[in-house]
Design an enzyme around this catalytic site. Sequence first.
Site, short mmCIF file in Angstrom:
data_model
loop_
_atom_site.label_atom_id
_atom_site.label_comp_id
_atom_site.label_asym_id
_atom_site.label_seq_id
_atom_site.Cartn_x
_atom_site.Cartn_y
_atom_site.Cartn_z
N ILE A 1 -16.77 -17.29 8.93
CA ILE A 1 -17.65 -16.15 8.71
C ILE A 1 -19.00 -16.65 8.19
O ILE A 1 -20.05 -16.18 8.61
CB ILE A 1 -17.00 -15.12 7.74
CG1 ILE A 1 -15.73 -14.54 8.38
CG2 ILE A 1 -17.99 -14.01 7.39
CD1 ILE A 1 -14.88 -13.70 7.44
N ASP A 22 -19.75 -25.33 -0.53
CA ASP A 22 -18.47 -25.34 0.18
C ASP A 22 -17.74 -26.65 -0.12
O ASP A 22 -18.37 -27.71 -0.15
CB ASP A 22 -18.76 -25.23 1.70
CG ASP A 22 -17.54 -24.85 2.51
OD1 ASP A 22 -16.49 -25.50 2.36
OD2 ASP A 22 -17.63 -23.91 3.31
N ALA A 65 -12.13 -18.85 -0.10
CA ALA A 65 -10.82 -18.41 -0.59
C ALA A 65 -9.73 -19.10 0.21
O ALA A 65 -9.98 -19.61 1.31
CB ALA A 65 -10.68 -16.90 -0.43
N TYR A 131 -1.21 -13.83 -2.17
CA TYR A 131 -2.58 -13.75 -1.67
C TYR A 131 -3.18 -12.36 -1.93
O TYR A 131 -4.28 -12.23 -2.46
CB TYR A 131 -2.61 -14.06 -0.16
CG TYR A 131 -3.91 -13.66 0.49
CD1 TYR A 131 -5.09 -14.29 0.14
CD2 TYR A 131 -3.96 -12.62 1.41
CE1 TYR A 131 -6.31 -13.89 0.71
CE2 TYR A 131 -5.15 -12.23 1.99
CZ TYR A 131 -6.32 -12.86 1.63
OH TYR A 131 -7.51 -12.47 2.17
N ASN A 160 -8.83 -8.00 10.06
CA ASN A 160 -8.55 -9.31 10.70
C ASN A 160 -9.77 -9.74 11.53
O ASN A 160 -10.04 -9.17 12.58
CB ASN A 160 -7.30 -9.16 11.56
CG ASN A 160 -6.69 -10.50 11.92
OD1 ASN A 160 -7.37 -11.35 12.47
ND2 ASN A 160 -5.43 -10.67 11.59
N VAL A 172 -4.61 -15.06 13.81
CA VAL A 172 -3.89 -15.00 15.08
C VAL A 172 -4.75 -15.26 16.32
O VAL A 172 -4.32 -15.98 17.23
CB VAL A 172 -3.09 -13.67 15.18
CG1 VAL A 172 -3.99 -12.46 15.23
CG2 VAL A 172 -2.16 -13.69 16.36
N GLY A 256 7.16 -10.90 3.96
CA GLY A 256 5.91 -10.97 3.18
C GLY A 256 4.72 -10.46 3.95
O GLY A 256 3.70 -10.11 3.37
N1 UDP Z 1 0.97 -13.63 14.37
C1 UDP Z 1 1.82 -14.00 15.40
N2 UDP Z 1 1.76 -15.28 15.87
C2 UDP Z 1 0.92 -16.22 15.36
C3 UDP Z 1 0.08 -15.84 14.30
C4 UDP Z 1 0.12 -14.53 13.82
O1 UDP Z 1 2.61 -13.18 15.89
O2 UDP Z 1 0.91 -17.36 15.85
C5 UDP Z 1 1.00 -12.24 13.89
C6 UDP Z 1 1.38 -12.12 12.43
O3 UDP Z 1 2.79 -12.03 12.31
C7 UDP Z 1 0.66 -10.84 12.02
C8 UDP Z 1 -0.56 -10.81 12.93
O4 UDP Z 1 -0.31 -11.74 13.98
O5 UDP Z 1 1.45 -9.72 12.31
C9 UDP Z 1 -1.85 -11.19 12.24
O6 UDP Z 1 -1.66 -12.41 11.59
P1 UDP Z 1 -2.81 -13.23 10.91
O7 UDP Z 1 -2.25 -14.52 10.44
O8 UDP Z 1 -3.99 -13.27 11.81
O9 UDP Z 1 -3.31 -12.42 9.62
P2 UDP Z 1 -2.90 -11.17 8.74
O10 UDP Z 1 -3.60 -10.00 9.36
O11 UDP Z 1 -1.39 -11.00 8.78
O12 UDP Z 1 -3.41 -11.52 7.40
#
Ligand code: UDP
Length: 299
Positions: A1, A22, A65, A131, A160, A172, A256
């Site tokens: 970002i 950083d 963070a 977190y 996200n 993701v 979680g």
């Molecule tokens: N997710 C997934 N496969 C991956 C990474 C993430 O299915 O390789 C899913 C994860 O379980 C969540 C969503 O994608 O439901 C978003 O995950 P991310 O790690 O981007 O961040 P979050 O919004 O959960 O903090």
Amino acid sequence: IGSNLTARLRQTAPDVQVRIFDNESLGKREHLDDFHGEFIHGDLRDRAALDAALEGVDAVVHLAADTRVIESIEDPAKNFDVNVVGTFNLLEAMRARGVRRLINASTGGAIIGEVEPPVHEEMVPRPMSPYGASKLMVEGYCSAYTASYGMHCVSLRFSNVYGPRSFHKGSVVAAFFKRILAGQPLTVYGDGTQVRDYIYVGDICDGIIAGLRSEASGAIQLGSGRPVTINELIAGIKAAVAPMKVDVDYQPFRAGEVYATYCDVSKARRELGFDPATPLSEGLSVAWKWFVDGRKTVA
Ligand code: UDP
């Protein structure tokens, strides 16, 4: 970002001088293409380094963070140290220097926890991961420093975020693009019906810049306002990366993680004039293009 924000500021506010602080634990200075400001390598937990970095500064955008939910469950003390102790140090250093304006990067989904979405700023927080708890604590300190010391702290709760310059990220969209480039199947945790609110990084940068210019304080949610399942995201990714082949492997849902979250951005629209206009299809195409031929370095 941050690397997107410096580029955006250069285009839209060339009079603003940017100093980056950083520890290069994830993003590296070589990810900054065309950055002409000052770069200081330092860690938020090093108070002396922070004091020096804040000299002459009018406002701070705090994006540093440890944002990884699953890692925070494995090592909550480390997450606390980086996010809570680090931000507390920053607030103290700002107070000592008389720097009054802080944009604090926060989160909606992880702070609020499992509720019926859309999430908004009036909901009672019930974090489900260390977190989320760390970000809630930081929002508490921002609120206290606003009330006790006359600072202006606004916590922008990002949903996200995806976009260019995110190769080193674990979230993701970046994770999926890297697997596609490596010829590997995408892993979905669960049946793919889980919902997120995907916001293009350019829209987030515009929200941050609006926050810097406003007198707002407290928590403000930034997102697209649109619910998208992982299966819908994958359909969008398939369209963006065509004709590359995308295989999907479904694994068990991870404890979680919030199952469904997206947000209501009425407050951001009202108070910041925030307008998350980039459609997911367009944002994914721009991001993919950067992953394929825009990136100069691989972290
Ligand atoms: N997710 C997934 N496969 C991956 C990474 C993430 O299915 O390789 C899913 C994860 O379980 C969540 C969503 O994608 O439901 C978003 O995950 P991310 O790690 O981007 O961040 P979050 O919004 O959960 O903090």
